[in-house]
Write an enzyme that holds these catalytic residues in place. Structure first.
Site, PDB file in Angstrom:
ATOM      1  N   CYS A 256      33.866  83.330  49.018  1.00  0.00           N
ATOM      2  CA  CYS A 256      35.471  82.903  49.317  1.00  0.00           C
ATOM      3  C   CYS A 256      35.342  81.193  49.921  1.00  0.00           C
ATOM      4  O   CYS A 256      33.879  81.276  50.214  1.00  0.00           O
ATOM      5  CB  CYS A 256      36.450  83.495  50.553  1.00  0.00           C
ATOM      6  SG  CYS A 256      35.773  83.476  52.238  1.00  0.00           S
TER       7      CYS A 256
ATOM      8  N   CYS B 260      37.556  80.373  45.693  1.00  0.00           N
ATOM      9  CA  CYS B 260      36.504  79.297  46.144  1.00  0.00           C
ATOM     10  C   CYS B 260      36.913  78.067  45.171  1.00  0.00           C
ATOM     11  O   CYS B 260      36.184  77.448  44.855  1.00  0.00           O
ATOM     12  CB  CYS B 260      35.525  79.775  46.618  1.00  0.00           C
ATOM     13  SG  CYS B 260      34.590  80.492  44.798  1.00  0.00           S
TER      14      CYS B 260
ATOM     15  N   CYS C 181      31.854  77.668  42.976  1.00  0.00           N
ATOM     16  CA  CYS C 181      31.053  78.946  42.383  1.00  0.00           C
ATOM     17  C   CYS C 181      29.979  78.377  40.672  1.00  0.00           C
ATOM     18  O   CYS C 181      30.937  78.824  39.797  1.00  0.00           O
ATOM     19  CB  CYS C 181      31.249  80.053  42.735  1.00  0.00           C
ATOM     20  SG  CYS C 181      30.215  81.208  41.917  1.00  0.00           S
TER      21      CYS C 181
END
Length: 131
Positions: free
Chosen positions: A10, A84, A88
Site C-alpha cells: 500500500c 499504491c 508497483c
C-alpha cells in the site's frame, strides 16, 4: 515443494498492508513467506491499526514500514496491492490482486475494525487459494 511468497503493498505500509501481513502470518504460520512494503512509506505504523489488530490477538507493533523493493516483487508469487497505483512494478508470471479497501489513516478504531475484518476475509480466501 517451495514455500509461496506473498507481498502486500500500500502507499504508506502503515495500515492495510501491515494488517494483511499480520493476518497472513497469524493464519499461515511458516507455510507462507509474508512481506509488506509501501510506495511512500510512513515513519511508523498507524497506532489505530496496531490497536485494532491487538484486539484480535495479533501484534504488529514491532514491524516498521519499508519501501517497496523491486527484488521483493520479483521474488513474490503473489503481490497484493492496496491503493499504491502504478508504483508497483509488473512482472509476467507473478499473480497480482488489487484489493480496494478504505484507508485506515486518520480513522478512529470504530472505522478501522470493519477494514481489519474485511482484510481477514480476503486473507482467508488468499490462503485457501495457495493451498
Amino acid at each position: 515443494m517451495t514455500t509461496p511468497s506473498v507481498l502486500f503493498v500500500c502507499v504508506h505500509n502503515a495500515g492495510r498492508s501491515q494488517m494483511a501481513a499480520g493476518w497472513l502470518r497469524h493464519l499461515a504460520g511458516d507455510r507462507v513467506e509474508v512481506l509488506s512494503a509501501g510506495s511512500a512509506p510512513a515513519s511508523s505504523i498507524n497506532p489505530v491499526a496496531v490497536a485494532a489488530m491487538a484486539e484480535v490477538g495479533i501484534d504488529i507493533a514491532r514491524h516498521q514500514p519499508r519501501v517497496l523493493d523491486e527484488a521483493d516483487v520479483r521474488a513474490s508469487d503473489v503481490v497484493v496491492t492496496m491503493g499504491c497505483g502504478d508504483a508497483c512494478p509488473f512482472f509476467p508470471g507473478t499473480r497480482y490482486e488489487d484489493w480496494r479497501l478504505d484507508d485506515p489513516a486518520g480513522q478512529g478504531i470504530e472505522a478501522v475494525r470493519p477494514i481489519r475484518d474485511e482484510i481477514r476475509r480476503r486473507v482467508d480466501q488468499l490462503l485457501a487459494s495457495l493451498a
